[in-house]
Design a protein around this motif. Structure first.
Motif, PDB file in Angstrom:
ATOM      1  N   ASP A  22       0.851  -1.182   0.000  1.00  0.00           N
ATOM      2  CA  ASP A  22       0.000   0.000   0.000  1.00  0.00           C
ATOM      3  C   ASP A  22       0.891   1.237   0.000  1.00  0.00           C
ATOM      4  O   ASP A  22       1.817   1.359   0.810  1.00  0.00           O
ATOM      5  CB  ASP A  22      -0.917   0.010   1.231  1.00  0.00           C
ATOM      6  CG  ASP A  22      -1.906  -1.139   1.235  1.00  0.00           C
ATOM      7  OD1 ASP A  22      -2.332  -1.545   0.145  1.00  0.00           O
ATOM      8  OD2 ASP A  22      -2.242  -1.630   2.332  1.00  0.00           O
ATOM      9  N   GLU A  24      -0.499   4.490  -0.002  1.00  0.00           N
ATOM     10  CA  GLU A  24      -1.198   5.466   0.845  1.00  0.00           C
ATOM     11  C   GLU A  24      -2.291   4.725   1.600  1.00  0.00           C
ATOM     12  O   GLU A  24      -2.937   3.816   1.051  1.00  0.00           O
ATOM     13  CB  GLU A  24      -1.820   6.594   0.023  1.00  0.00           C
ATOM     14  CG  GLU A  24      -0.823   7.595  -0.540  1.00  0.00           C
ATOM     15  CD  GLU A  24      -0.320   8.579   0.513  1.00  0.00           C
ATOM     16  OE1 GLU A  24      -0.840   8.570   1.653  1.00  0.00           O
ATOM     17  OE2 GLU A  24       0.602   9.351   0.202  1.00  0.00           O
ATOM     18  N   TYR A  26      -5.361   5.322   5.001  1.00  0.00           N
ATOM     19  CA  TYR A  26      -5.990   6.059   6.097  1.00  0.00           C
ATOM     20  C   TYR A  26      -7.238   5.274   6.488  1.00  0.00           C
ATOM     21  O   TYR A  26      -8.211   5.255   5.743  1.00  0.00           O
ATOM     22  CB  TYR A  26      -6.367   7.488   5.675  1.00  0.00           C
ATOM     23  CG  TYR A  26      -6.970   8.299   6.799  1.00  0.00           C
ATOM     24  CD1 TYR A  26      -6.146   8.894   7.754  1.00  0.00           C
ATOM     25  CD2 TYR A  26      -8.350   8.459   6.916  1.00  0.00           C
ATOM     26  CE1 TYR A  26      -6.669   9.637   8.791  1.00  0.00           C
ATOM     27  CE2 TYR A  26      -8.896   9.208   7.960  1.00  0.00           C
ATOM     28  CZ  TYR A  26      -8.051   9.780   8.886  1.00  0.00           C
ATOM     29  OH  TYR A  26      -8.590  10.516   9.924  1.00  0.00           O
ATOM     30  N   TYR A  46      -6.532   2.819  -7.109  1.00  0.00           N
ATOM     31  CA  TYR A  46      -6.739   4.122  -6.479  1.00  0.00           C
ATOM     32  C   TYR A  46      -8.187   4.230  -6.005  1.00  0.00           C
ATOM     33  O   TYR A  46      -9.124   4.168  -6.817  1.00  0.00           O
ATOM     34  CB  TYR A  46      -6.403   5.238  -7.473  1.00  0.00           C
ATOM     35  CG  TYR A  46      -6.678   6.632  -6.976  1.00  0.00           C
ATOM     36  CD1 TYR A  46      -5.942   7.183  -5.934  1.00  0.00           C
ATOM     37  CD2 TYR A  46      -7.683   7.415  -7.564  1.00  0.00           C
ATOM     38  CE1 TYR A  46      -6.197   8.466  -5.481  1.00  0.00           C
ATOM     39  CE2 TYR A  46      -7.948   8.692  -7.122  1.00  0.00           C
ATOM     40  CZ  TYR A  46      -7.201   9.219  -6.076  1.00  0.00           C
ATOM     41  OH  TYR A  46      -7.459  10.490  -5.628  1.00  0.00           O
ATOM     42  N   SER A  71       7.141   6.982  -6.170  1.00  0.00           N
ATOM     43  CA  SER A  71       7.498   6.438  -4.858  1.00  0.00           C
ATOM     44  C   SER A  71       8.547   7.282  -4.158  1.00  0.00           C
ATOM     45  O   SER A  71       8.582   7.355  -2.929  1.00  0.00           O
ATOM     46  CB  SER A  71       8.006   4.999  -5.004  1.00  0.00           C
ATOM     47  OG  SER A  71       7.010   4.161  -5.555  1.00  0.00           O
ATOM     48  N   ARG A  73       8.770  10.513  -4.489  1.00  0.00           N
ATOM     49  CA  ARG A  73       8.196  11.859  -4.339  1.00  0.00           C
ATOM     50  C   ARG A  73       8.853  12.865  -5.287  1.00  0.00           C
ATOM     51  O   ARG A  73       9.058  14.026  -4.952  1.00  0.00           O
ATOM     52  CB  ARG A  73       8.291  12.329  -2.891  1.00  0.00           C
ATOM     53  CG  ARG A  73       7.664  11.370  -1.902  1.00  0.00           C
ATOM     54  CD  ARG A  73       7.672  11.860  -0.468  1.00  0.00           C
ATOM     55  NE  ARG A  73       6.597  12.825  -0.271  1.00  0.00           N
ATOM     56  CZ  ARG A  73       6.776  14.080   0.087  1.00  0.00           C
ATOM     57  NH1 ARG A  73       8.001  14.553   0.256  1.00  0.00           N
ATOM     58  NH2 ARG A  73       5.763  14.894   0.261  1.00  0.00           N
ATOM     59  N   LEU A 124       2.886  11.739  -2.691  1.00  0.00           N
ATOM     60  CA  LEU A 124       2.672  10.757  -1.639  1.00  0.00           C
ATOM     61  C   LEU A 124       3.095  11.352  -0.299  1.00  0.00           C
ATOM     62  O   LEU A 124       4.049  12.128  -0.223  1.00  0.00           O
ATOM     63  CB  LEU A 124       3.477   9.489  -1.915  1.00  0.00           C
ATOM     64  CG  LEU A 124       3.115   8.669  -3.163  1.00  0.00           C
ATOM     65  CD1 LEU A 124       3.888   7.354  -3.164  1.00  0.00           C
ATOM     66  CD2 LEU A 124       1.628   8.397  -3.241  1.00  0.00           C
ATOM     67  N   SER A 125       2.391  10.979   0.745  1.00  0.00           N
ATOM     68  CA  SER A 125       2.659  11.589   2.052  1.00  0.00           C
ATOM     69  C   SER A 125       4.017  11.199   2.593  1.00  0.00           C
ATOM     70  O   SER A 125       4.644  11.954   3.346  1.00  0.00           O
ATOM     71  CB  SER A 125       1.571  11.191   3.056  1.00  0.00           C
ATOM     72  OG  SER A 125       1.481   9.782   3.166  1.00  0.00           O
ATOM     73  N   GLU A 126       4.514  10.010   2.228  1.00  0.00           N
ATOM     74  CA  GLU A 126       5.830   9.567   2.659  1.00  0.00           C
ATOM     75  C   GLU A 126       6.541   8.894   1.498  1.00  0.00           C
ATOM     76  O   GLU A 126       5.912   8.314   0.621  1.00  0.00           O
ATOM     77  CB  GLU A 126       5.734   8.570   3.826  1.00  0.00           C
ATOM     78  CG  GLU A 126       5.151   9.154   5.101  1.00  0.00           C
ATOM     79  CD  GLU A 126       5.129   8.130   6.217  1.00  0.00           C
ATOM     80  OE1 GLU A 126       5.530   6.973   5.966  1.00  0.00           O
ATOM     81  OE2 GLU A 126       4.696   8.492   7.316  1.00  0.00           O
TER      82      GLU A 126
END
Length: 337
Positions: A22, A24, A26, A46, A71, A73, A124-126
């Motif tokens: 995964d 992303e 939440y 998505y 991946s 960023r 992507l957040s990370e």
């Protein structure tokens, strides 16, 4: 949930996709990577809508180059989904709580509801950490000059070899090299490569030469990440590093220290303090890990020559990055020094 303007399918025509990870999440996955077990095509699932009974997923085929850049960023998700996918269509699949498909359709890119597309410019957040032993260098522009290819492959190998010896081998083999008397710098780095265990040797696993493209290495990924981090550190602190390195090399040249062959010559008592200051300043500025231990385990002249030569390797890689020819993953963390 939107009505889709597309072709209704009895089932998703991509069989046996294997979940990889995964990207992303939440309260559950929002973006997931799957791979086809036979042709190795990459597919992104998505999440874009839901009802009380099903979750709607957009399924698109993406290139390895774009996946690597996403991946790490380097590009936002909106650059890939949906317009940057490999086909002129995507699939939509409505899955229930048991992951069983209740509705499947094929939709052309131009017919995708706008609310189902990612917000513009969102990354992507990370950064996604690759599997152990894999490291990617991204190719941002095509290399027309084969000499630059040689520079990239050689300097990356040399920088990796030096850090591997310092970090993994605790400088044991580094200490034995005769830097006095004009010893060849290139021989030093080649020897550093020779002592790396075969499982961690920097082997190129695959390449895509087009732009955007990539080089995939099989090696110790943690050490490779240190190389990339030092490139970014050099870019941000290059003026300080270059000034210190120039002063160090000028001092060695002025006092003709390379010509002093004996490590017990009385001249070293006069120059060791200055060499120590220069070498420590350069190592700290470059963010070389374990620099204090490295300083304690070597004579000041050897430390100074090694630090100066390593800085040259990182400088060459930084020039390629600044010219937008390549791009390293940036996982730099504060507090390296």
């Amino acid at each position: 949930m939107h009505d889709l303007n597309g072709i209704v399918l009895k089932y998703l025509p991509i069989a046996d996709l294997k979940w990889v990870r995964d990207l992303e999440a939440y309260d559950g996955p929002l973006l997931s990577l799957f791979v086809h077990p036979r042709n190795n095509d990459n597919y992104l699932y998505y999440w874009c809508d839901a009802t009380a009974e099903v979750n709607r997923w957009m399924v698109s085929r993406v290139s390895e180059s774009n996946l690597i850049r996403l991946s790490n960023r380097k590009i936002p998700l909106s650059q890939i989904i949906p317009k940057g996918c490999e086909d002129d269509y995507v699939y939509f699949v409505d899955l229930d709580a048991k992951r069983e498909a209740k509705h499947t359709s094929l939709v052309l890119l131009d017919n995708i509801p706008e609310s189902y597309t990612p917000a513009q410019g969102v990354f992507l957040s990370e950064q996604v950490v690759d599997k152990t032993g894999i490291y990617h260098v991204m190719i941002e522009r095509g290399f027309s000059d084969t000499n630059k290819w040689r520079i990239l492959l050689k300097e990356f190998d040399y920088a990796y070899a030096f850090l591997y010896n310092v970090i993994k081998l605790k400088s044991q083999r580094v200490r034995s090299h005769p830097w006095r008397g004009g010893f060849s710098v290139m021989h030093f780095f080649k020897e550093m490569l020779r002592v790396i265990p075969v499982e961690d040797y920097p082997n190129v696993d695959s390449m895509k030469f087009s732009s955007p493209g990539y080089i995939t290495y099989k090696l110790d990924a943690d050490i490779a990440a240190r190389v990339g981090n030092m490139v970014y550190n050099y870019i941000s602190r290059g003026e300080e590093i270059d000034r210190t390195n120039t002063e160090l090399k000028s001092y060695i040249s002025l006092h003709k220290l390379i010509d002093v062959k004996s490590p017990v010559d009385s001249v070293w008592a006069q120059h060791d303090p200055a060499l120590t200051v220069y070498a420590e300043s350069l190592l700290k500025a470059m963010g070389i890990p374990e620099y204090k231990l490295f300083m304690e385990s070597q004579r000041p002249f050897e430390v100074a020559r090694m630090a100066s030569s390593f800085a040259k390797r990182i400088l060459e890689l930084s020039r390629l990055e600044l010219d937008r020819l390549i791009s390293f993953p940036n996982t730099i963390q504060p507090g390296l020094d």
